[in-house]
Design an enzyme around this catalytic site. Structure first.
Site, PDB file in Angstrom:
ATOM      1  N   GLU A 248     -22.793  44.301  18.347  1.00  0.00           N
ATOM      2  CA  GLU A 248     -22.198  45.102  19.419  1.00  0.00           C
ATOM      3  C   GLU A 248     -23.161  46.248  19.653  1.00  0.00           C
ATOM      4  O   GLU A 248     -23.269  47.156  18.829  1.00  0.00           O
ATOM      5  CB  GLU A 248     -20.789  45.582  19.031  1.00  0.00           C
ATOM      6  CG  GLU A 248     -19.986  46.118  20.204  1.00  0.00           C
ATOM      7  CD  GLU A 248     -20.337  47.566  20.557  1.00  0.00           C
ATOM      8  OE1 GLU A 248     -20.999  47.759  21.622  1.00  0.00           O
ATOM      9  OE2 GLU A 248     -19.988  48.458  19.799  1.00  0.00           O
ATOM     10  N   CYS A 282     -21.445  54.052  23.089  1.00  0.00           N
ATOM     11  CA  CYS A 282     -22.198  52.960  23.711  1.00  0.00           C
ATOM     12  C   CYS A 282     -21.672  52.638  25.104  1.00  0.00           C
ATOM     13  O   CYS A 282     -22.384  52.040  25.906  1.00  0.00           O
ATOM     14  CB  CYS A 282     -22.173  51.718  22.828  1.00  0.00           C
ATOM     15  SG  CYS A 282     -20.523  51.173  22.346  1.00  0.00           S
TER      16      CYS A 282
END
Length: 490
Positions: A248, A282
């Site tokens: 991820e 993110c």
């Protein structure tokens, strides 16, 4: 009661110092030391993996209800000590206390969510009945390594650890060396909850420790972090398809602001998207796309007014700030250089960021218009820097949004449902929001992206998918001949 700060490694149920070189972390607020430990050596890594290997068969054979019972006790311990965990995260990362309280709550909330996901996505199922049953079961991989990030040093690795343990895997966890203390907190909580020795092991250290863990005898690697590190891990395991790899990673995330009446609400959504957690999520918006002309001018004016109101201060300040420092002085100085490089590409400064005095890591928000810039890099600038692009029409705005190698999150701020229909149909990202900040994501949904933002193994609710593998069976209690003579037999 979980201790306030434990700096040892935890292997096979025993706390002891690492055998490697000492390392330290420093407060991004004051530069004072906040953690000191000895890194785990190659021998420590091998010991941790061996302990996990020995513990896994018994852990995996236990009824899932027994594993869940232990994790529910873990949840209750986290809830009991949530204030302590929040303060620990704030001291290590500089995030405001209001925000780290939400992280502590998310750690506890992950257990019930992961149980539901396990039952829904990886439980045992009978697919057909009759003389022959078709059965679907799921089995754990074995020993899983987890590498954690600094921005959510408890919540994000916990999102790998909990579903992995529910599925029957054992875990070896190395936190980020920039925020290692919350990892020890999680290990103590699992120990108190009754996790058997070897089921969860903790290593501390930097890059060398992480590389040793990746190369160790583990069945998989679960990583949340930067794209470059993720790509290096993929290369490192390129000839090991037997190891599950779940990545991820980050993104150069777009947010399109087009045709809104409430500019104040939109400006707030942009600030939340770009500058929450000092831009160190993110899913933070890195690029804002607005119309050319008067509407774009008004949107930018509202944004700059809102940006000027952002309070940057100590995480324990009263009143609480919107954001604290970035993770380290090195990170702050790198962001300062990256902003200067955007100017060098032809960017027009709209809001100049400020680098705080050393040794602090304060870096205030920066906004820069890159519409006329040449060859600006398609990179994730991991901090509170927002680039603006002006486009002549909505189709061009979508094209600009998709002009990236990444594909984690994207958002649209618009009052027009037709714009939303077009946006969600054509945008390339794993998380796509409408009239909400890009940093918002449901814990009951998958979390991940496409392109360089991951390897198509989304986490959050879909973490159950990569923590177990499916086993399909055709089963009958009796062995009987076929009713008709098989073709080709005398």
């Amino acid at each position: 009661m979980v201790s306030d700060m434990k700096s040892e490694i935890f292997i096979d149920g025993v706390w002891r110092p690492g055998r490697g070189e000492p390392f330290h972390t420093r407060s991004p607020v004051s530069g004072e030391e906040t953690f000191s430990a000895n890194a785990a050596t190659l021998e420590d890594v091998e010991s941790a993996v061996l302990a996990a290997r020995r513990a896994q068969p018994d852990w995996g054979r236990r009824p899932v209800s027994e594993r869940i019972d232990i994790l529910e006790k873990y949840r209750d311990i986290i809830l009991r000590d949530a204030e302590k965990l929040a303060r620990l995260i704030s001291r290590q990362t500089g995030k405001p206390l209001w925000e780290t309280k939400t992280e502590a709550a998310a750690v506890a909330g992950k257990i019930d969510i992961s149980v539901r996901a396990h039952n829904e996505r990886t439980g045992d199922k009978t697919l057909s009945a009759g003389e022959t049953n078709s059965r679907l079961r799921h089995r754990p991989h074995g020993v899983l390594a987890v590498l954690g990030p600094f921005n959510f040093p408890a919540h994000l690795p916990n999102g790998h650890i909990v579903p992995a343990l529910i599925a029957g895997n054992t875990v070896v966890f190395k936190p980020s060396e920039l925020a290692p203390a919350p990892g020890a907190f999680l290990a103590e909580a699992l120990e108190e909850a009754g996790a058997p020795p070897g089921v969860f092991n903790l290593l501390q250290g930097g890059r060398e420790t992480g590389e040793a863990l990746v190369n160790a005898d583990v069945n998989g690697l679960l990583f949340t972090g930067g794209q470059r590190t993720g790509a290096a891990l993929a290369r490192q395991l390129a000839d090991r398809p037997d190891k599950i790899l779940a990545l991820e990673l980050g993104g150069n995330n777009p947010l399109v602001w087009w045709d809104t009446d409430d500019r104040l609400a939109a400006a707030y959504a942009v600030v939340q998207s770009a500058f929450l957690t000092a831009g160190q999520r993110c899913t933070c918006a890195r690029r804002l796309i607005v119309p050319e002309g008067a509407d774009g001018d008004a949107a930018i004016a509202a944004l700059l007014d809102m940006t000027a109101r952002v309070i940057v201060a100590d995480p324990f300040a009263d009143p609480q700030p919107f954001m604290g420092p970035v993770i380290s002085r090195d990170a702050a100085e790198r962001l300062d250089r990256e902003f200067a490089s955007l100017i060098g590409f032809g960017g027009k400064v709209l809001h100049q960021p400020t680098l705080g005095a050393a040794p602090s890591a304060f870096f205030s928000p920066g906004v820069i218009d890159m519409t006329k810039a040449d060859d600006a890099p398609d990179e994730e600038l991991f901090g509170p820097i927002l680039q603006i692009y002006r486009e002549p029409n909505f189709d061009a705005a979508i094209a600009r949004a998709n002009a990236t190698r990444f594909g984690l999150s994207a958002g649209l701020l618009s009052d027009d449902p037709q714009h939303w229909d077009e946006f969600r149909a054509h945008i390339r990202a794993g998380i796509v929001n409408w009239n909400r900040q890009t940093t918002g994501a449901s814990s009951a949904a998958p979390f991940g992206g496409v392109g360089l933002s991951g390897n198509h193994r989304p986490s959050a609710y879909y973490a159950a998918d990569y923590c177990a593998y499916p086993v399909a069976s055709m089963e009958s209690e009796t062995l009987s001949p076929p009713p008709d003579q098989p073709v080709g037999l005398l």
